[in-house]
Design a protein around this motif. Sequence first.
Motif, PDB file in Angstrom:
ATOM      1  N   ALA A  69      -1.982  -4.150  -6.535  1.00  0.00           N
ATOM      2  CA  ALA A  69      -2.500  -4.018  -5.170  1.00  0.00           C
ATOM      3  C   ALA A  69      -2.884  -5.379  -4.604  1.00  0.00           C
ATOM      4  O   ALA A  69      -2.791  -5.608  -3.396  1.00  0.00           O
TER       5      ALA A  69
ATOM      6  N   ALA B  45      -4.880   0.836  -3.869  1.00  0.00           N
ATOM      7  CA  ALA B  45      -3.866   0.735  -2.812  1.00  0.00           C
ATOM      8  C   ALA B  45      -4.520   0.748  -1.429  1.00  0.00           C
ATOM      9  O   ALA B  45      -4.164  -0.033  -0.559  1.00  0.00           O
TER      10      ALA B  45
ATOM     11  N   LEU C 260       2.551   1.683  -3.405  1.00  0.00           N
ATOM     12  CA  LEU C 260       1.622   2.077  -4.470  1.00  0.00           C
ATOM     13  C   LEU C 260       1.148   3.514  -4.291  1.00  0.00           C
ATOM     14  O   LEU C 260       0.954   4.234  -5.282  1.00  0.00           O
TER      15      LEU C 260
ATOM     16  N   ARG D 180       0.838  -1.201   0.000  1.00  0.00           N
ATOM     17  CA  ARG D 180       0.000   0.000   0.000  1.00  0.00           C
ATOM     18  C   ARG D 180       0.874   1.253   0.000  1.00  0.00           C
ATOM     19  O   ARG D 180       0.664   2.195  -0.761  1.00  0.00           O
TER      20      ARG D 180
END
Length: 490
Positions: A153, A98, A54, A51
């Motif tokens: 993701a 994300a 991204l 996360r």
Amino acid sequence: MTTLTFDSLNPATGAVVGSHPKQGPEAVSAAVGRAEVAAGWWAELGAAERRRRLLDYKAVITQNLRPLAALVHEETGKPVGDATLEIVLAITHLDWAARNAAKVLGRRRVSPGMLGVNIAATLEYLPLGVVGVIGPWNYPVFTPMGSIAYALAAGNAVVFKPSELTPGVGVRLAELFTASVPEHPVFQTVTGLGETGAALAGDPRVKKIAFTGSTATAKRVMAACAGNLTPMVAECGGKDAFIVDADADLKAAADACLWGAMSNAGQTCVGVERVYVVEAVYEPFMRELADRVSAVKAGESYGPITMPGQMAIIRRHIDEAIKSGKIVTGGPEAVRAPFVDPVIVEGVPEDSPAVREETFGPTLTVRRTRDAQEALELANASAYGLAGTVFSRNTRRAMELARLMRTGMTAINSVISFAGVPALPFGGVGDSGFGRIHGADGLREFARPKAISRQRFAVPGMNLTSFSRGQEELERLIRVVTFMHGRRKR
Ligand code: NAD
């Protein structure tokens, strides 16, 4: 050894924008091999760190918004403003994917049900490994990012084959990613023509193909995938309808309809191609449309036709449409390569190619219908089923029409607004394809559900999955099942 290359051209001027290698099966295989290793590392990194990376990638793209939009403009010919809008949409999707991956895909307990009182049931969605993304040229950032962001993701590595018309944009997207993830080639781009995409689809180490492009190519990609039982998402073409009901805000409808049909020179998978207007408001709606279309000009309001081969298709559709339809705006002379001025034709028969086939140009057919029901029936009488629009002031009626429209998405009192809502899944039915990108469905598309049932304790006298099971246990089971499920509702 010489590497063959191909050029990407500015469709408005013919100038060479960039030269890129035609990567063959060997180069594609090497990229997939690297991606396999990277996929293991990326999956191990964990959801929280993915996360973070991204969201950082999102910031890098945002910081490069202007040069990236300039490159999209050069390779597609679309105005820089439209390119900017497209990238902003992609950024919002990257952000959503994300932020929501852990919540949508992470491990959770599910109810084991009455017969499983002694079982702890958990469900989670694990990465597939390497995902191959094959993209089109019309929205070279937004469209592939709908697969790339969600696949990354979900913990996969991505090998991306951009369209041969927009390879520079594809290469740049992967280059920018390395600023956020320098350790491993988690996101790579391979360039080339159709054969490069075919090599990717046919590689057994690719665990899913996300294809966006024409229906005809999707069938070829599916055939290549079949050899290895590789699943695929097919985001294909459309012939989207726009319904104007009797109580619609006609000014707003005409404005939205025109933009939906003509922006990006009509080269939008969810662009408006067919308009059905109920009789009661047909004339005033057409006046609103005609008032506005005179201000829309090729080369100013929108760019050239990006793919030269499309010119002949657009020309044929216009020629067929005007055989029995009446020209409202434009005509054959609107086609002046590489530009096409807006063309609107009314009263075109429903079996005309202009109504049945994807035109992918700045053209519209408009037809008068008895009522909204007839408009809906005509809208649904298409092999495609990607998206559509309903204009009506009556929310209940509009919702009902939208639900009955045989498409993956419908916008009410706006055009393509669903594309900007990251939580909404995007995809079609019929010849428009199958599978979904965007939203929770888009994340799950790139993951495999993993179900685990853990026995917490043994239930005395209820060991049903054993050869030691006796008649007494079976009788007990029948009593429980009869109590739980044996009562009829009528
Ligand atoms: P296309 O089918 O010609 O090409 C798409 C991609 O497939 C390109 O990268 C191409 O190189 C590759 N390809 C070609 N032959 C291949 C093969 N045999 N194996 C593997 N890959 C191969 O489509 P296009 O002209 O680039 O894009 C326009 C089409 O895309 C339109 O029909 C449009 O409606 C559709 N589209 C759909 C969506 C959606 O989300 N549903 C979005 C954008 C565009």
